[in-house]
Design an enzyme around this catalytic site. Structure first.
Site, mmCIF file in Angstrom:
data_model
loop_
_atom_site.group_PDB
_atom_site.id
_atom_site.type_symbol
_atom_site.label_atom_id
_atom_site.label_comp_id
_atom_site.label_asym_id
_atom_site.label_seq_id
_atom_site.Cartn_x
_atom_site.Cartn_y
_atom_site.Cartn_z
ATOM 1 N N ARG A 259 10.757 -6.879 32.386
ATOM 2 C CA ARG A 259 10.281 -7.733 31.296
ATOM 3 C C ARG A 259 9.387 -6.976 30.313
ATOM 4 N NH1 ARG A 259 9.569 -13.455 31.049
ATOM 5 N NH2 ARG A 259 8.876 -13.919 28.922
ATOM 6 N N HIS B 136 7.766 5.938 44.821
ATOM 7 C CA HIS B 136 8.839 6.927 44.621
ATOM 8 C C HIS B 136 9.144 7.001 43.130
ATOM 9 C CE1 HIS B 136 12.933 8.649 46.164
ATOM 10 N NE2 HIS B 136 12.589 9.175 45.009
ATOM 11 N N HIS C 177 11.275 2.407 37.800
ATOM 12 C CA HIS C 177 10.381 1.491 38.538
ATOM 13 C C HIS C 177 8.970 2.077 38.495
ATOM 14 C CE1 HIS C 177 11.985 4.240 41.553
ATOM 15 N NE2 HIS C 177 13.111 3.554 41.669
ATOM 16 N N GLU D 110 6.947 9.827 47.327
ATOM 17 C CA GLU D 110 8.288 10.331 47.628
ATOM 18 C C GLU D 110 8.952 10.836 46.357
ATOM 19 O OE1 GLU D 110 9.505 7.106 51.133
ATOM 20 O OE2 GLU D 110 10.464 7.016 49.162
ATOM 21 N N HIS E 286 14.262 3.151 55.360
ATOM 22 C CA HIS E 286 15.444 2.716 54.621
ATOM 23 C C HIS E 286 16.161 1.609 55.392
ATOM 24 C CE1 HIS E 286 17.891 3.516 51.004
ATOM 25 N NE2 HIS E 286 18.775 2.807 51.673
ATOM 26 N N GLY F 67 10.172 -1.040 51.803
ATOM 27 C CA GLY F 67 9.958 -1.622 50.493
ATOM 28 C C GLY F 67 10.875 -2.787 50.188
#
Length: 239
Positions: free
Chosen positions: A18, A43, A50, A70, A190, A213
């Protein structure tokens, strides 16, 4: 007991969709810490789709829990890590266009690169971890880089868990044993979630840290962030 590090990339993804600063990524990191998270993972990727490089700079002085960065060791990433000086850097072999991490390092063919990068960080007192597949030989060769830890890429475990959890776990258990034998600390991450996490941590009790995450943030949409973190902590602590 296994420590829970919360990866906040998905919160940054929502903000970036947004524009502006809602949700606030730094506040999210502080809140995760306040709700019991034993680490914060970010990361940053080159396109900053992100987590942004500035987020890393903003988060580091605010949180008091462990900070794990990361990423692929490009020069810009190396410079960022050396500037931020996190507790841990996790090296991931992502190409720039990767949607998410989907493979571990070839610790044989890329050993020289890994040695060079690990030395840069360890010379500055930053603990290093290398993202690897659940392969005994690759884990053993990871030790030659001088890394402190390896992080097992657990998507294959998550995929196989509903079908046969013991079979799904076995290669990860063997890789974990190999890491222990060569003196490496052990992380994992993961697609670990509330369904499969406890079995993994109970059967690899020397696992030091999980980084979670996507599943955790998705669960928080329904359960609330504080409650979700507490639920994940119950899985890692066995209560």
């Amino acid at each position: 007991m296994t420590r829970l590090s919360v990866n906040i990339n998905k919160i940054a993804t929502l903000r970036n969709a947004r524009g502006g600063d809602i949700p606030n990524v730094v506040k999210a990191a502080v809140d995760c810490q306040r709700f019991g998270a034993e680490g914060i993972t970010v990361h940053p990727r080159p396109d900053e789709r992100h987590i942004r490089y500035q987020d890393v700079r903003d988060i580091k002085p605010i949180i008091t829990t462990e900070f794990n960065i990361e990423g692929y060791p490009s020069q810009s990433f190396i410079d960022l890590v050396l500037e931020a000086k996190p507790n841990q850097v996790t090296l991931v072999p992502d190409p720039p266009d990767a949607i998410t991490s989907n493979n571990g390092w070839d610790t044989i063919g890329q050993k020289l690169l890994l040695k060079e990068v690990v030395k840069i960080f360890k010379d500055k007192g930053i603990r290093t971890s290398i993202f690897v597949n659940a392969d005994v030989e690759l884990v053993k060769h990871a030790a030659d880089s001088g890394t402190d830890r390896v992080e097992l890429y657990t998507e294959p475990y998550a995929v196989g868990y509903p079908l046969n959890k013991a079979k799904a776990l076995d290669p990860f258990l063997q890789a974990a044993i190999a890491a222990k034998e060569v003196g490496l600390g052990l992380n994992a991450g993961h697609d670990l979630n509330l369904d499969n996490l406890r079995y993994f941590t109970e059967n690899i009790p020397w696992l030091e840290e999980v980084s979670i995450g996507h599943a955790l943030i998705a669960d928080a949409l329904y359960l609330g962030l504080e409650n979700t973190i507490q639920m994940y902590l119950k899985q890692t602590k066995g209560y």
